[in-house]
Design an enzyme around this catalytic site. Structure first.
Site, PDB file in Angstrom:
ATOM      1  N   HIS A   6      73.167  19.772  63.341  1.00 58.42           N
ATOM      2  CA  HIS A   6      74.598  19.511  63.398  1.00 58.42           C
ATOM      3  C   HIS A   6      75.346  20.791  62.997  1.00 58.42           C
ATOM      4  CE1 HIS A   6      73.374  18.787  59.233  1.00 58.42           C
ATOM      5  NE2 HIS A   6      74.602  19.128  58.885  1.00 58.42           N
ATOM      6  N   LYS A  50      68.688  23.018  61.775  1.00 61.80           N
ATOM      7  CA  LYS A  50      69.846  22.148  61.536  1.00 61.80           C
ATOM      8  C   LYS A  50      70.321  21.604  62.873  1.00 61.80           C
ATOM      9  CE  LYS A  50      74.357  22.328  59.237  1.00 61.80           C
ATOM     10  NZ  LYS A  50      75.346  23.246  58.591  1.00 61.80           N
TER      11      LYS A  50
END
Length: 228
Positions: free
Chosen positions: A113, A111
């Protein structure tokens, strides 16, 4: 190389688990084709443990097997995808039994963010037990081991529901050892199973149900042909 603890076929926890899995439809009998292309008279699908009541009972079996193994551990890790809910419910059951430990799992893709990274949950540290349903080729286990070691932690064991006790088919070749034995040798880890194929055969012999007992010869023949 570490030894590989297995559920003895007369272990009450193992036989109770087999009964639970059969009654839940998780172990089914018929004519199935395995990932290795083998014709199997039985099929184990842990994805059918799919409601709260079943998951609660399943967690009890996992927790009992882990605690009975004597393996020292500090936290649990659930490899994506099936290991995520399994690890979570086992952590809840261990807490209920007075062993409150951390739980983490991995994402298939990092991921970029928010908190970012490839893992979610508790910081990976100490002695880590990897929780999954079965070991087929050991791919998920290998990825988990590398991730845990990269975090500076120590893989302590792999905890699974069923050891199929059959010759592993890995990278297009059939080994003379099982997938469980392969993982144990490759990574130097004990593999703890709630039950194994011998447990299933013992249950079929003593279930008292003619409909189930009739499958025992076919399962035994499969064990004789592909077993280790």
């Amino acid at each position: 190389m570490s030894s590989t603890p297995r559920a003895a076929q007369t272990d009450p926890n193992a036989l109770d688990f087999i009964r639970f899995a059969v009654d839940s439809g998780v172990i089914a009998f018929g004519d199935f084709t395995t990932k290795a292309g083998r014709q199997s008279p039985y099929f184990f699908n842990a994805g059918l443990f799919n409601d709260g009541a079943m998951l609660g009972v399943l967690a009890q079996f996992y927790a009992r097997a882990l605690l009975a193994s004597g393996v020292a551990f500090d936290m649990l890790f659930g490899p994506a995808y099936k290991g995520i809910p399994l690890g979570a419910v086992v952590a809840v059951e261990l807490a209920r039994l007075g062993r409150n430990v951390g739980f983490a799992y991995n994402r298939k893709e990092a991921k970029d963010h928010g908190e970012g990274g490839t893992t979610v949950g508790a910081p990976i540290r100490g002695r880590v037990v990897i929780v999954d349903d079965v070991i087929s080729a050991g791919t998920a286990t290998g990825e988990s081991v590398r991730l845990i070691r990269a975090a500076g932690a120590e893989p302590a064991a792999v905890l699974i529901a069923l050891d199929r006790q059959e010759k592993a088919a890995i990278a297009g070749r059939t080994l003379d050892i099982s997938a469980v034995q392969h993982v144990s040798q490759e990574y130097g880890l004990p593999v703890i199973s709630i039950a194994n194929l011998d447990s299933l055969l013992a249950y079929l012999a003593d279930s008292g149900h003619a409909e189930l007992a009739r499958w025992r010869p076919a399962v035994q023949q499969y064990r004789d042909s592909y077993g280790v």
